[in-house]
Design an enzyme around this catalytic site. Structure first.
Site, PDB file in Angstrom:
ATOM      1  N   HIS A  68      -4.425   3.975   5.853  1.00  0.00           N
ATOM      2  CA  HIS A  68      -5.761   3.446   4.935  1.00  0.00           C
ATOM      3  C   HIS A  68      -5.537   2.127   4.497  1.00  0.00           C
ATOM      4  O   HIS A  68      -6.129   1.865   3.644  1.00  0.00           O
ATOM      5  CB  HIS A  68      -6.190   4.535   4.118  1.00  0.00           C
ATOM      6  CG  HIS A  68      -6.262   5.882   4.703  1.00  0.00           C
ATOM      7  ND1 HIS A  68      -7.141   6.321   5.615  1.00  0.00           N
ATOM      8  CD2 HIS A  68      -5.535   7.008   4.440  1.00  0.00           C
ATOM      9  CE1 HIS A  68      -7.099   7.591   5.890  1.00  0.00           C
ATOM     10  NE2 HIS A  68      -6.078   7.998   5.289  1.00  0.00           N
ATOM     11  N   SER A  69      -4.402   1.429   4.785  1.00  0.00           N
ATOM     12  CA  SER A  69      -3.892   0.355   3.985  1.00  0.00           C
ATOM     13  C   SER A  69      -4.861  -0.902   3.786  1.00  0.00           C
ATOM     14  O   SER A  69      -5.726  -1.410   4.804  1.00  0.00           O
ATOM     15  CB  SER A  69      -2.620  -0.341   4.769  1.00  0.00           C
ATOM     16  OG  SER A  69      -2.358  -1.533   4.197  1.00  0.00           O
ATOM     17  N   ASN A  70      -5.308  -1.117   2.702  1.00  0.00           N
ATOM     18  CA  ASN A  70      -6.069  -2.113   2.406  1.00  0.00           C
ATOM     19  C   ASN A  70      -5.376  -3.490   2.928  1.00  0.00           C
ATOM     20  O   ASN A  70      -6.213  -4.530   3.326  1.00  0.00           O
ATOM     21  CB  ASN A  70      -6.475  -2.555   0.912  1.00  0.00           C
ATOM     22  CG  ASN A  70      -7.304  -1.386   0.618  1.00  0.00           C
ATOM     23  OD1 ASN A  70      -8.329  -0.892   1.228  1.00  0.00           O
ATOM     24  ND2 ASN A  70      -7.097  -1.034  -0.947  1.00  0.00           N
TER      25      ASN A  70
END
Ligand code: PLP
Length: 299
Positions: A68-70
């Site tokens: 889910h890395s921004n």
């Protein structure tokens, strides 16, 4: 390459009962509005790595993160804008998430690592192995961390100063930003005469040992990194309804709740002018199905 740091950003005054009751004024630096994908603090942290890549005539950047890395999401957006390539080392097991789908659609080369392999990410041998495999790529530590990331984050300060002038505030008394790796907080602090408070979205032991006892880092993670509880949901729902400003579950929502706590505890003198840095991360809301979306929030 059409990629340089922005020189203006909205600084939006926010009127809320818990701010007024504390006798303070609050404004938000809307870094989330800088770009639909390269939003928040990411542009700042990435810029020096992109410049290094350009200087060294390399093809792209290699970095790492979770599904889910921004950070990876913004990196993929920056690559699409700047016309360079990205290799992403993913914390496994492999899964389909909206973030992963976007990375794939934007042509990012993904390598899924076991959790055990991923745990080695700060070891020199791990980095060397990947650099050997991708010699044409500049290594970017997780979350855009590192000295270059801090230098880039420091560039938030001139942007803030320009925005303060536009708001007709002669200055401000305290700044607030959500903290993951601490890169943004450290970079801003190095360039700021105003105290910068870091609101910890992660448990303290996630931080580098040198940061853990910093008095200007305040716990904000509630029940742990990325965990969402009912009180957070209802706080964010009320905040979004009152201001029209979207928040994310992992960083900005929790950081603002911690700021409310500080104001209620009388941490700041009446008359203080406070600025909260909106660090973006809104793409992450897609992973939280019950997150109150601004277009659907219950009034
Ligand atoms: C939305 C958002 N806010 C704040 C942070 C924390 O930034 P840092 O890792 O520089 O402390 C992150 C992570 O990069 C983030 O994605």
């Amino acid at each position: 390459m059409p990629f340089s740091l922005p020189n203006q950003c909205p600084l939006q005054p926010v009127q809320l009962p818990w701010v007024t009751e504390a006798g303070c004024q609050l404004a938000m630096l809307r870094l989330d509005q800088l770009h639909p994908q390269v939003s928040g603090n990411k542009w700042f942290k990435l810029q020096p790595y992109i410049e290094q890549m350009q200087r060294e005539g390399k093809r792209g950047l290699i970095s790492l993160g979770g599904p889910h890395s921004n950070h990876l999401h913004a990196l993929a957006g920056a690559a699409a804008l700047g016309g360079f390539s990205v290799v992403a080392l993913m914390r496994g097991p492999a899964q389909d998430t909206p973030t992963v789908n976007d990375l794939q659609q934007q042509g990012v080369t993904l390598h899924w690592l076991t959790r055990e392999a991923y745990r080695q990410r700060q070891h020199a041998a791990f980095v060397a192995q990947w650099q050997q495999q991708y010699p044409d790529y500049v290594w970017v530590p997780e979350g855009g961390d590192g000295v270059l990331g801090q230098q880039g984050a420091g560039q938030i300060m001139p942007l803030l100063e320009a925005s303060l002038a536009a708001l007709d505030w002669a200055g401000c008394d305290a700044l607030f930003t959500a903290v993951g790796t601490g890169t943004t907080w450290l970079g801003m602090q190095a360039q700021s005469k105003t105290p910068v408070w870091g609101l910890l979205a992660v448990p303290r032991h996630y931080l580098a040992a040198t940061l853990r006892a910093e008095p200007q880092l305040v716990d904000a993670h509630r029940q742990g990194f990325g965990r969402v509880d009912d009180e957070l949901l209802s706080f964010v729902n009320a905040f979004q309804c009152a201001t029209g400003i979207p928040l994310d579950p992992v960083y900005t929502g929790k950081a603002l709740m911690a700021l409310r706590q500080m104001l209620r505890a009388g941490k700041f003198a009446r008359g203080s002018r406070l600025v909260f840095i909106h660090t973006g991360g809104l793409q992450g809301t897609r992973a939280t199905p019950n997150w109150p979306r601004l277009d659907e929030v219950a009034a």
